[in-house]
Design a protein around this motif. Structure first.
Motif, PDB file in Angstrom:
ATOM      1  N   UNK A   1     -28.796  -7.603 -35.214  1.00  0.00           N
ATOM      2  CA  UNK A   1     -28.288  -6.762 -36.302  1.00  0.00           C
ATOM      3  C   UNK A   1     -27.943  -7.608 -37.516  1.00  0.00           C
TER       4      UNK A   1
ATOM      5  N   UNK B   1     -20.602   1.970 -36.279  1.00  0.00           N
ATOM      6  CA  UNK B   1     -20.106   1.005 -37.263  1.00  0.00           C
ATOM      7  C   UNK B   1     -18.577   1.042 -37.352  1.00  0.00           C
TER       8      UNK B   1
ATOM      9  N   UNK C   1     -20.769   0.874 -29.012  1.00  0.00           N
ATOM     10  CA  UNK C   1     -21.735  -0.176 -29.365  1.00  0.00           C
ATOM     11  C   UNK C   1     -22.585   0.209 -30.578  1.00  0.00           C
ATOM     12  N   UNK C   2     -22.818   1.493 -30.727  1.00  0.00           N
ATOM     13  CA  UNK C   2     -23.681   1.935 -31.823  1.00  0.00           C
ATOM     14  C   UNK C   2     -22.904   2.449 -33.031  1.00  0.00           C
TER      15      UNK C   2
ATOM     16  N   UNK D   1     -31.723   1.719 -35.893  1.00  0.00           N
ATOM     17  CA  UNK D   1     -31.135   0.932 -34.812  1.00  0.00           C
ATOM     18  C   UNK D   1     -31.514   1.584 -33.490  1.00  0.00           C
TER      19      UNK D   1
ATOM     20  N   UNK E   1     -21.709   3.028 -24.985  1.00  0.00           N
ATOM     21  CA  UNK E   1     -22.855   3.054 -25.906  1.00  0.00           C
ATOM     22  C   UNK E   1     -22.459   3.622 -27.267  1.00  0.00           C
TER      23      UNK E   1
ATOM     24  N   UNK F   1     -19.334  -1.992 -33.982  1.00  0.00           N
ATOM     25  CA  UNK F   1     -20.598  -2.114 -33.253  1.00  0.00           C
ATOM     26  C   UNK F   1     -20.633  -3.365 -32.356  1.00  0.00           C
ATOM     27  N   UNK F   2     -21.734  -4.087 -32.393  1.00  0.00           N
ATOM     28  CA  UNK F   2     -21.844  -5.256 -31.509  1.00  0.00           C
ATOM     29  C   UNK F   2     -21.164  -6.496 -32.079  1.00  0.00           C
TER      30      UNK F   2
ATOM     31  N   UNK G   1     -25.649  -8.581 -31.595  1.00  0.00           N
ATOM     32  CA  UNK G   1     -25.029  -9.147 -32.802  1.00  0.00           C
ATOM     33  C   UNK G   1     -26.010  -9.947 -33.654  1.00  0.00           C
TER      34      UNK G   1
END
Lengths: 329, 398
Positions: free
Chosen positions: B174, A138, A135-136, B197, A132, A142-143, B171
């Motif tokens: 965001x 930058x 994933x969060x 977020x 997590x 991230x994602x 993805x």
């Protein structure tokens, strides 16, 4: 034949050189397409993780369900080193092993006070927290994931296709397995097993239980970190937090349980079989998880000690029969 | 006897291998890597299977049977890469359809580019995909570079520039919010009044919404996957954000679950998509009726994009097949060139779809016409109205 076995027993490294030569020839003899090479590289990566998990779980008896988080640490160390420093595999691999080792220390601390399901929960939380966090963040893209992580170039030859990358993943796997055997055969390995069987007795025998638990977690984490780095560079060189979930952790555990806890060969066979079964059931996507789950349930029901236990039983039975046969004669 | 058996078995094996290879040479293979996890995901898979079955029953592609190989990638890049590798090198497909998720399609691009297999995207919107510059990739849906402009302009001009953003770590979600924020900043010089977020799979957005409410925004953007979008919209009313604040969602809002589950909270929500179920064109009406009857759902743009993809792929395959030499590499190239030759395809999409030869976003982001849609009624019998459509020039948003 017996003489050959004796030589291998005396010089185990020779066995690995032979295995290396055989595995080098495997693609040209058996592989008919590039996908099989891709699958072989994935199997190698899974074997490294399974061998590492076996150290902490199989040898030392510590429950961990957070290893996938450390695997992610290895991958993201490699990914970030490429992204921010432009590093290649030869730098990212050792760095990933070292950093994963540090995370192993963090994962070992709860094992001093917790065991069984409580330790499982603590490590599960740790693994998920890492994912997590990635994933969060930058910093970790991230994602969006990190893409274009390069493959190594040796003597001007880029190892950027699945068939070539196999020759990177396979030797790393062999080194990991060799190291795993070395640990098992050493005094440290025996201390691990003493801790697994009975920590109080082990402590009474002069074994520093905390130190050995820590060592098991760190060594195991280093395997996972190394595997993560090799995975990050696997063509096409893309990593994403979605690939480090609890489902992946269960798959790793299934490899070790299916292969047999405490059996290195079992873990290797488990990693090979689970990866191949998962691949073969790919077209049956509607039933894939069902087949996969059923395999685990049936294994636990009918082969609780996994393939390793099955092989052990076969050899013990054979030895017993040989001895009783000789005695009756 | 044993010798005869061996000879007979060998002959049988040789004949069967020959038959298989002849059959393989004759068939056209389509590979699919897709997220088939949810009920709707399975239905997309069914739509492809049913369409290809219809092709085969009506003579296939120039008389050749079409083999469909369908794999689930679970929206995971690792599985998408494995599927692409398997489809390209082991299954030897002529063309790949996939994937649903941008985070899966993106790493598939280098794999298919190296293998030189054309890939046609049904759903992924991330602009990064076509920016890779691959000559083997084609996108049917509207790229996020067009969505961001239309949504940002529509919101800023109709609601105002005081915009609060809540997005989830996905993805597409965001990408939508961040590119919209960047566009509003560059065009109007305004930063969002609130930006947060949420956590993964988080469905309680009330703390974020209360903070957003405190900034007194003109518009609230809920950018997430289906469940998150629904919860965010419903909870925005629970925390007392007035109806006058415009609700905006990303293209996920086109999925049937959003208006159905959000109920009254869906009313007034605007989103940009490639297709509206309220489209009054006969082709769209027939499609909605057909999907409702066959799959039991009102189709969102995911269904329409898949339908468009398959409709434009068939003539492209027919055209390419005429030049098939039997050599897989040149046959794949022929399929790629045939797809690249599609111009002004008019289907369910809100605008024409055109590709061209170069591997640039201008050539490969085929649909440049997002449609702005607004829900006028929520619940099971939801309704939408089209607020407007705009066709961009090929290089917009780059």
């Amino acid at each position: 034949m017996d003489k050959f076995k004796e030589i291998i027993r005396q010089y185990p490294f020779l066995g690995f050189i032979i295995a290396f030569i055989i595995l080098m020839l495997v693609p040209s003899v058996f592989f008919t397409d590039l996908y099989q090479s891709h699958l072989a590289s994935l199997i190698c990566i899974n074997i490294i993780v399974a061998a590492g998990l076996n150290i902490v779980k199989g040898f030392c008896g510590q429950v961990t369900v957070g290893h996938v988080g450390i695997y992610a640490v290895g991958s993201y160390t490699a990914g970030c080193m490429f992204l921010y420093l432009g590093s290649g595999l030869w730098l990212t691999l050792p760095a990933a092993i070292l950093i994963a080792g540090l995370f192993g220390v963090a994962f070992a601390i709860p094992s001093f006070r917790l065991e069984g399901p409580y330790l499982a929960l603590a490590t599960l939380g740790g693994g998920e927290a890492i994912r997590l966090f990635i994933e969060n963040g930058d910093f970790f893209m991230s994602t969006y994931g990190i893409s274009n992580i390069p493959q190594p170039i040796i003597f001007g030859v880029p190892f950027d296709t699945p068939d070539k990358y196999y020759y990177i993943a396979m030797p790393v796997m062999l080194i990991a397995v060799y190291f795993s055997f070395s640990v098992l055969r050493s005094s440290v390995g025996r201390a691990f097993m003493a801790v697994r069987e009975d920590p109080i007795s082990a402590a009474a025998s002069g074994i520093n239980v905390k130190k050995h638990k820590m060592l098991a977690f760190v060594l195991s984490a280093m395997f996972a970190g190394g595997a993560g780095a090799v995975y990050a560079h696997l063509p096409p060189g893309y990593i994403h937090p979605n690939n480090y979930t609890v489902i992946e952790m269960v798959t790793f555990l299934a490899m070790v349980v299916f292969g047999g806890l405490g059996h290195i060969w079992g873990g290797i066979i488990g990693a090979i079989i689970i990866t191949i079964v998962y691949d073969l059931t790919r077209p049956l996507y509607e039933y894939q998880l069902f087949i996969f789950g059923l395999t685990i349930v049936l294994t636990i029901l009918f082969m609780p000690k996994g393939i390793g236990g099955f092989i052990d039983k076969y050899f013990i039975d054979r030895r017993f029969k040989t001895k009783t046969g000789a005695a009756s004669k | 006897m044993k010798k005869i058996n061996i000879i007979f078995s060998s002959l049988l094996l040789a004949v069967s291998l020959l038959v298989t290879s002849v059959a393989q040479a004759k068939d056209i293979k389509i590979g699919v890597s897709f997220r088939m996890l949810s009920d709707v995901g399975y239905k997309h898979g069914e739509l492809i299977q049913d369409t290809v079955a219809e092709w085969n029953s009506s003579g296939g592609i120039n008389g050749k049977k079409v083999d469909l190989i369908l794999y689930n990638d679970e929206c995971k890049s690792e599985k998408g890469v494995a599927n692409a590798t398997k489809l390209a090198y082991q299954d030897n497909v002529h063309v790949i359809i996939g994937s649903s998720c941008s985070s899966v399609t993106l790493p598939m691009v280098p794999v298919i580019s190296k293998a030189k297999v054309p890939q046609i995207i049904p759903h992924s919107t991330s602009s990064k995909i076509t920016l890779t510059g691959s000559e083997w990739i084609f996108r049917v849906p509207v790229s996020s570079r067009f969505y961001k402009i239309v949504q940002a302009k529509f919101t800023a001009e109709n609601a105002g520039t005081k915009i609060a953003h809540i997005y989830v770590p996905d993805q597409a979600s965001m990408d939508f919010s961040k590119s919209m924020i960047a566009y509003v900043k560059s065009e109007y010089g305004v930063d969002p009044v609130y930006e947060a977020q949420a956590g993964e799979k988080e469905t309680d957005f009330r703390s974020y919404l209360l903070k957003a409410k405190a900034t007194n925004p003109d518009a609230l953007v809920c950018s997430g996957l289906v469940d998150e979008t629904v919860r965010c919209l419903v909870q925005s009313y629970e925390v007392g954000i007035p109806k006058s604040v415009a609700r905006v969602a990303n293209s996920v809002a086109s999925k049937v679950e959003v208006p159905t589950n959000a109920g009254k909270a869906a009313v007034g929500v605007s989103y940009a998509a490639a297709f509206a179920a309220s489209d009054t064109r006969p082709i769209a009406k027939d499609f909605v009726k057909h999907i409702k009857k066959r799959y039991g759902v009102v189709p969102g743009h995911d269904f329409s994009q898949m339908e468009d993809l398959l409709t434009m792929l068939k003539p492209a395959l027919e055209k390419a097949e005429k030049g098939f030499s039997g050599d897989l590499a040149s046959d794949r190239k022929a399929v790629r060139d045939a797809i690249a030759g599609i111009t002004n395809f008019t289907g369910l999409a809100s605008g024409p779809i055109s590709f061209c030869a170069a591997g640039t976003p201008e050539c490969r982001d085929g649909n440049r016409t997002p449609v702005m849609i607004e829900y006028t009624k929520g619940g099971k019998n939801w309704k939408t109205k089209v607020a407007g459509t705009v066709t961009f020039n090929a290089s917009a948003g780059l």
